[in-house]
Enzyme design. Structure first.
Site, PDB file in Angstrom:
ATOM      1  N   ARG A  39       0.885  -1.377  -0.120  1.00  0.00           N
ATOM      2  CA  ARG A  39      -0.441   0.048  -0.467  1.00  0.00           C
ATOM      3  C   ARG A  39       0.997   0.972   0.201  1.00  0.00           C
ATOM      4  O   ARG A  39       1.690   1.753   0.813  1.00  0.00           O
ATOM      5  CB  ARG A  39      -0.370   0.225   1.423  1.00  0.00           C
ATOM      6  CG  ARG A  39      -2.252  -0.257   0.730  1.00  0.00           C
ATOM      7  CD  ARG A  39      -3.015   0.074   2.397  1.00  0.00           C
ATOM      8  NE  ARG A  39      -2.723  -0.090   3.544  1.00  0.00           N
ATOM      9  CZ  ARG A  39      -3.607  -0.343   4.235  1.00  0.00           C
ATOM     10  NH1 ARG A  39      -4.774  -0.712   4.009  1.00  0.00           N
ATOM     11  NH2 ARG A  39      -2.863  -0.580   5.662  1.00  0.00           N
ATOM     12  N   LYS A  74       6.300 -16.184  10.322  1.00  0.00           N
ATOM     13  CA  LYS A  74       5.060 -16.275  11.685  1.00  0.00           C
ATOM     14  C   LYS A  74       4.515 -15.517  11.523  1.00  0.00           C
ATOM     15  O   LYS A  74       5.356 -14.469  11.009  1.00  0.00           O
ATOM     16  CB  LYS A  74       6.299 -17.210  12.580  1.00  0.00           C
ATOM     17  CG  LYS A  74       7.553 -16.018  13.038  1.00  0.00           C
ATOM     18  CD  LYS A  74       7.612 -16.532  13.776  1.00  0.00           C
ATOM     19  CE  LYS A  74       8.890 -15.223  15.337  1.00  0.00           C
ATOM     20  NZ  LYS A  74       9.369 -15.725  15.798  1.00  0.00           N
ATOM     21  N   HIS A  99      12.823 -18.990  10.234  1.00  0.00           N
ATOM     22  CA  HIS A  99      13.880 -19.104   9.403  1.00  0.00           C
ATOM     23  C   HIS A  99      15.208 -20.072  11.389  1.00  0.00           C
ATOM     24  O   HIS A  99      16.415 -20.111  10.201  1.00  0.00           O
ATOM     25  CB  HIS A  99      13.892 -17.760   9.630  1.00  0.00           C
ATOM     26  CG  HIS A  99      14.526 -17.107  11.961  1.00  0.00           C
ATOM     27  ND1 HIS A  99      13.600 -16.420  11.582  1.00  0.00           N
ATOM     28  CD2 HIS A  99      15.432 -16.864  12.115  1.00  0.00           C
ATOM     29  CE1 HIS A  99      13.349 -16.297  13.220  1.00  0.00           C
ATOM     30  NE2 HIS A  99      15.113 -15.909  12.888  1.00  0.00           N
ATOM     31  N   LYS A 135      19.358 -22.007   9.367  1.00  0.00           N
ATOM     32  CA  LYS A 135      20.594 -21.624  10.064  1.00  0.00           C
ATOM     33  C   LYS A 135      21.315 -22.543   9.441  1.00  0.00           C
ATOM     34  O   LYS A 135      21.298 -23.532   9.699  1.00  0.00           O
ATOM     35  CB  LYS A 135      19.794 -21.569  11.565  1.00  0.00           C
ATOM     36  CG  LYS A 135      19.701 -20.156  11.969  1.00  0.00           C
ATOM     37  CD  LYS A 135      19.901 -20.012  13.689  1.00  0.00           C
ATOM     38  CE  LYS A 135      19.135 -18.522  13.900  1.00  0.00           C
ATOM     39  NZ  LYS A 135      20.143 -18.129  14.324  1.00  0.00           N
ATOM     40  N   GLU A 195      17.634 -14.460  25.173  1.00  0.00           N
ATOM     41  CA  GLU A 195      18.241 -13.182  24.114  1.00  0.00           C
ATOM     42  C   GLU A 195      17.929 -12.554  25.438  1.00  0.00           C
ATOM     43  O   GLU A 195      18.090 -12.608  26.544  1.00  0.00           O
ATOM     44  CB  GLU A 195      16.487 -12.343  23.574  1.00  0.00           C
ATOM     45  CG  GLU A 195      16.353 -13.667  22.281  1.00  0.00           C
ATOM     46  CD  GLU A 195      15.097 -13.184  21.974  1.00  0.00           C
ATOM     47  OE1 GLU A 195      15.277 -12.360  21.335  1.00  0.00           O
ATOM     48  OE2 GLU A 195      14.142 -13.298  22.375  1.00  0.00           O
ATOM     49  N   ASP A 210       5.304 -17.336  20.361  1.00  0.00           N
ATOM     50  CA  ASP A 210       6.711 -16.972  19.359  1.00  0.00           C
ATOM     51  C   ASP A 210       7.400 -17.507  19.458  1.00  0.00           C
ATOM     52  O   ASP A 210       8.079 -17.361  18.318  1.00  0.00           O
ATOM     53  CB  ASP A 210       7.294 -15.625  20.282  1.00  0.00           C
ATOM     54  CG  ASP A 210       8.069 -14.361  19.072  1.00  0.00           C
ATOM     55  OD1 ASP A 210       7.339 -14.184  18.258  1.00  0.00           O
ATOM     56  OD2 ASP A 210       9.068 -14.313  19.649  1.00  0.00           O
ATOM     57  N   HIS A 256       9.682 -22.238  16.055  1.00  0.00           N
ATOM     58  CA  HIS A 256      11.953 -22.317  16.861  1.00  0.00           C
ATOM     59  C   HIS A 256      12.240 -23.453  17.389  1.00  0.00           C
ATOM     60  O   HIS A 256      12.914 -24.261  16.567  1.00  0.00           O
ATOM     61  CB  HIS A 256      12.193 -21.289  17.191  1.00  0.00           C
ATOM     62  CG  HIS A 256      11.931 -19.695  16.042  1.00  0.00           C
ATOM     63  ND1 HIS A 256      11.696 -20.252  14.861  1.00  0.00           N
ATOM     64  CD2 HIS A 256      11.391 -19.134  16.631  1.00  0.00           C
ATOM     65  CE1 HIS A 256      10.923 -18.693  14.509  1.00  0.00           C
ATOM     66  NE2 HIS A 256      11.036 -18.433  15.291  1.00  0.00           N
ATOM     67  N   LYS A 269      13.355 -13.108  27.314  1.00  0.00           N
ATOM     68  CA  LYS A 269      14.137 -11.994  27.556  1.00  0.00           C
ATOM     69  C   LYS A 269      14.812 -11.245  28.300  1.00  0.00           C
ATOM     70  O   LYS A 269      13.918 -12.110  28.992  1.00  0.00           O
ATOM     71  CB  LYS A 269      13.209 -11.236  26.133  1.00  0.00           C
ATOM     72  CG  LYS A 269      12.885 -11.889  25.104  1.00  0.00           C
ATOM     73  CD  LYS A 269      11.240 -10.586  24.527  1.00  0.00           C
ATOM     74  CE  LYS A 269      11.092 -10.853  23.055  1.00  0.00           C
ATOM     75  NZ  LYS A 269      11.781 -11.013  22.453  1.00  0.00           N
TER      76      LYS A 269
HETATM   77  P1  NAD Z   1       5.057  -4.055   8.403  1.00  0.00           P
HETATM   78  O1  NAD Z   1       3.635  -3.658   9.485  1.00  0.00           O
HETATM   79  O2  NAD Z   1       6.473  -3.451   8.995  1.00  0.00           O
HETATM   80  O3  NAD Z   1       5.075  -3.879   6.850  1.00  0.00           O
HETATM   81  C1  NAD Z   1       3.663  -4.509   7.051  1.00  0.00           C
HETATM   82  C2  NAD Z   1       3.643  -4.135   4.653  1.00  0.00           C
HETATM   83  O4  NAD Z   1       2.367  -4.679   4.785  1.00  0.00           O
HETATM   84  C3  NAD Z   1       3.747  -2.576   4.804  1.00  0.00           C
HETATM   85  O5  NAD Z   1       4.620  -2.812   3.251  1.00  0.00           O
HETATM   86  C4  NAD Z   1       2.786  -2.375   3.771  1.00  0.00           C
HETATM   87  O6  NAD Z   1       2.447  -1.055   2.797  1.00  0.00           O
HETATM   88  C5  NAD Z   1       2.118  -3.539   3.559  1.00  0.00           C
HETATM   89  N1  NAD Z   1       0.361  -3.487   3.560  1.00  0.00           N
HETATM   90  C6  NAD Z   1      -0.181  -3.226   5.194  1.00  0.00           C
HETATM   91  N2  NAD Z   1      -1.295  -3.345   4.690  1.00  0.00           N
HETATM   92  C7  NAD Z   1      -1.585  -4.035   3.042  1.00  0.00           C
HETATM   93  C8  NAD Z   1      -2.896  -3.865   2.586  1.00  0.00           C
HETATM   94  N3  NAD Z   1      -3.914  -4.052   2.512  1.00  0.00           N
HETATM   95  N4  NAD Z   1      -2.713  -4.294   0.877  1.00  0.00           N
HETATM   96  C9  NAD Z   1      -0.874  -4.536   0.526  1.00  0.00           C
HETATM   97  N5  NAD Z   1       0.122  -4.037   1.577  1.00  0.00           N
HETATM   98  C10 NAD Z   1      -0.259  -4.066   2.724  1.00  0.00           C
HETATM   99  O7  NAD Z   1       5.286  -5.859   8.796  1.00  0.00           O
HETATM  100  P2  NAD Z   1       6.432  -6.529   9.082  1.00  0.00           P
HETATM  101  O8  NAD Z   1       7.076  -6.358  10.308  1.00  0.00           O
HETATM  102  O9  NAD Z   1       7.274  -6.547   7.595  1.00  0.00           O
HETATM  103  O10 NAD Z   1       5.613  -8.031   9.264  1.00  0.00           O
HETATM  104  C11 NAD Z   1       5.552  -9.001   8.328  1.00  0.00           C
HETATM  105  C12 NAD Z   1       5.285  -9.486   8.435  1.00  0.00           C
HETATM  106  O11 NAD Z   1       6.178 -11.133   8.610  1.00  0.00           O
HETATM  107  C13 NAD Z   1       3.829 -10.288   9.306  1.00  0.00           C
HETATM  108  O12 NAD Z   1       3.394 -11.467   9.164  1.00  0.00           O
HETATM  109  C14 NAD Z   1       5.015 -10.574  10.315  1.00  0.00           C
HETATM  110  O13 NAD Z   1       4.273 -11.086  11.989  1.00  0.00           O
HETATM  111  C15 NAD Z   1       6.156 -11.055  10.029  1.00  0.00           C
HETATM  112  N6  NAD Z   1       7.585 -11.389  10.843  1.00  0.00           N
HETATM  113  C16 NAD Z   1       8.134 -10.368  10.811  1.00  0.00           C
HETATM  114  C17 NAD Z   1       9.756 -10.279  11.464  1.00  0.00           C
HETATM  115  C18 NAD Z   1       9.896  -8.930  11.521  1.00  0.00           C
HETATM  116  O14 NAD Z   1      11.301  -8.821  11.605  1.00  0.00           O
HETATM  117  N7  NAD Z   1       9.715  -8.017  10.827  1.00  0.00           N
HETATM  118  C19 NAD Z   1       9.948 -11.358  12.026  1.00  0.00           C
HETATM  119  C20 NAD Z   1       8.837 -12.475  11.486  1.00  0.00           C
HETATM  120  C21 NAD Z   1       7.548 -12.383  11.036  1.00  0.00           C
END
Ligand code: NAD
Length: 484
Positions: A51, A148, A178, A182, A216, A235, A240, A331
């Site tokens: 978005r 996840k 992930h 590793k 952690e 989590d 994991h 943590k």
């Molecule tokens: P974030 O909130 O930083 O990013 C979300 C992304 O989704 C953005 O690019 C946003 O524009 C897009 N988005 C939101 N609503 C949308 C829609 N209706 N249509 C299209 N795009 C849309 O989230 P994140 O931290 O990047 O996490 C993404 C996924 O990965 C989640 O499921 C999260 O649980 C998982 N995850 C994240 C991490 C991490 O380190 N950030 C680790 C493990 C898992």
């Protein structure tokens, strides 16, 4: 000797949520590093879809900044970075609406592998799958990657599996954990099944117990909102730690192939006994004057979410009956250190007498930091003065044993994304595995909710609540020191 890199076939990869935290910190830097390594060549299209108003140049500028910040040393290679950014495109798209889907479909090339990375909230997975199908992008060349959390209990995981299964077969769904990417975790399989030395001892006759620690030193940081609805059990343990436990405990698969490995892991999860209340400890960290305690940090004074779990698990099968598996994660602990320790039994009879002390072989697999494997062996203390025994480590820190170049492993995301393109699901979780893992953790969580008790406090920088120490002490065992 530099490792041989085999380029993957040409592909188109769409990163839904391509502007988010995960894309910026992990996915884009991982792709860039594989590009520098020569595994991704020029005939590739990487499309961010999210978005928000952004065009291709804006996306490339965002990616440049992200890779510079998170891409490691390679990001200093400006020419490579510019060449990599040329592969990037962007589509403004709404997962729940109509915007962006036609332009996205128009960017996909025929005869290419198609991968769709769902780096968005899980609530959007179904919308994405449905629209990919509707716009002709869910065919046999397509595969999807999901992150996840995969559900928050058995019911939601089942729903998610069913939703994805409407448009994609199991062979097209790559559920990322992930930890499985590793290097040391894969080495665990190499150690077990590539050597004749360990497997004969790998059972309850010779193994006293196994400890798995993921510690952690940081708190929940900016993820408080998410974490407070999840907790350490959901989590860390359900995914994991269960995966680590499976790889340690599984029977040798007939081949190192996806379903052969995943069948064996599933059998382990299904053989886990329910965990009695007395065998689980959960905790929540306190503040320490400079840093806020858990409840303050997540902004929920009444939170009963655990930031620490320790538990004792039993696997009811021939190999492991009688050998407990102790798991702990938390943590704000003293150090950041993750390891698996296989603690072997005492020698059946000591010919050296009581003065020689009690000595045990321990095989330690260190996941972080200093990835490596260490085997504790008992030898004679050098010098005169009789037969006194000491334990010394046969230490194989990979960076020392292999040289820094060979030990500069691809990050887990690099390996896993390349596996998606290669179509190799061995290091990804199958739907039934995820469901079985929830079926085991759900009753523990339900019991906490029913009991209504709050987690035990533990001090920032400690090893967790004292009850976690007791969990071991009452069995005449103790946790290994958490040390980096
Ligand atoms: P974030 O909130 O930083 O990013 C979300 C992304 O989704 C953005 O690019 C946003 O524009 C897009 N988005 C939101 N609503 C949308 C829609 N209706 N249509 C299209 N795009 C849309 O989230 P994140 O931290 O990047 O996490 C993404 C996924 O990965 C989640 O499921 C999260 O649980 C998982 N995850 C994240 C991490 C991490 O380190 N950030 C680790 C493990 C898992």
């Amino acid at each position: 000797m530099a490792s041989r890199v085999i380029p993957v076939d040409p592909f188109d990869l769409v990163i839904f949520g391509g502007t988010g935290d995960l894309a910026r910190r992990k996915i884009l830097p991982a792709l860039f590093r594989r590009f520098v390594a020569g595994q991704i060549e020029g005939d590739v299209r990487l499309i961010g879809a999210a978005r928000g108003d952004m065009d291709r140049d804006g996306y490339r500028a965002m990616a440049r900044a992200a890779i510079t910040e998170f891409g490691g040393e390679e990001s200093a290679r400006k020419k490579d970075l510019t060449a990599f950014l040329d592969l990037l495109d962007f589509v403004t798209l709404d997962a729940r609406g109509t915007e962006g889907w036609e332009p996205l479909a128009a960017l996909m090339r025929p005869d290419r592998i198609r991968a769709f990375y769902f780096s968005v909230a899980p609530a959007l997975f179904g919308d994405l799958a449905k629209r990919l199908h509707k716009h002709g992008m869910a065919d046999e060349r397509s595969r999807i990657v999901v992150e996840k959390p995969f559900g928050r209990d058995l019911d939601t995981a089942r729903d998610l599996n069913r939703t994805l299964a409407r448009h994609f077969s199991e062979g097209q769904i790559y559920r990322i954990d992930h930890y499985l990417g590793k290097e040391t975790v894969q080495n665990l399989m190499a150690i077990r099944f590539g050597n004749v030395l360990f497997e004969p001892l790998w059972n309850s006759q010779y193994v006293d117990h196994i400890q798995i620690t993921v510690a952690e030193s940081v708190g929940v940081g900016g993820r408080g909102d998410y974490y407070d609805k999840s907790g350490a059990m959901r989590d860390m343990v359900q995914n994991h730690m269960m995966q680590l436990l499976c790889l340690i405990a599984m029977e040798p698969p007939a081949k190192f192939e996806p379903d052969a490995v995943r069948d064996e892991k599933l059998k382990v999860i299904r053989a886990l006994d329910p965990v009695a209340r007395r065998n689980v400890v959960r905790g929540q960290y306190e503040g320490d004057g400079t840093q806020p305690g858990y409840r303050n940090q997540v902004g929920n004074r009444d939170s009963t979410t655990e930031s620490f779990v320790a538990l004792k698990a039993h696997i009811s099968n021939w190999r492991w009956a009688g050998t407990p598996f102790y798991l702990r994660t938390g943590k704000r602990l003293r150090d950041r250190a993750s390891e698996i320790a296989v603690v072997f039994k005492d020698a059946p009879h000591s010919i050296f007498g009581a003065d020689a002390g009690r000595h045990r072989n321990i095989l330690t697999i260190r996941l972080q930091p200093n990835e490596g494997i260490e085997l504790g062996v008992t030898i004679k203390e050098p010098g005169p003065g009789g037969m006194r025994l000491i334990d010394v480590p046969l230490d194989m820190t990979f960076a020392e044993a292999l040289g820094p170049e060979e030990a500069d492993f691809p990050d887990a995301y690099e390996r896993l994304i390349m596996d998606v393109i290669r179509g190799n699901q061995t290091l990804f979780m199958r739907g039934d595995e995820v469901e079985a893992a929830w079926a085991w953790t759900d009753p523990i969580i339900a019991d906490w909710e029913e009991e209504g008790a709050t987690p035990l406090d533990y001090a920032t920088g400690s090893s967790g609540p004292d009850d976690a120490l007791m969990l071991m002490h009452r069995d005449g065992r103790r946790w290994r020191e958490i040390r980096p």
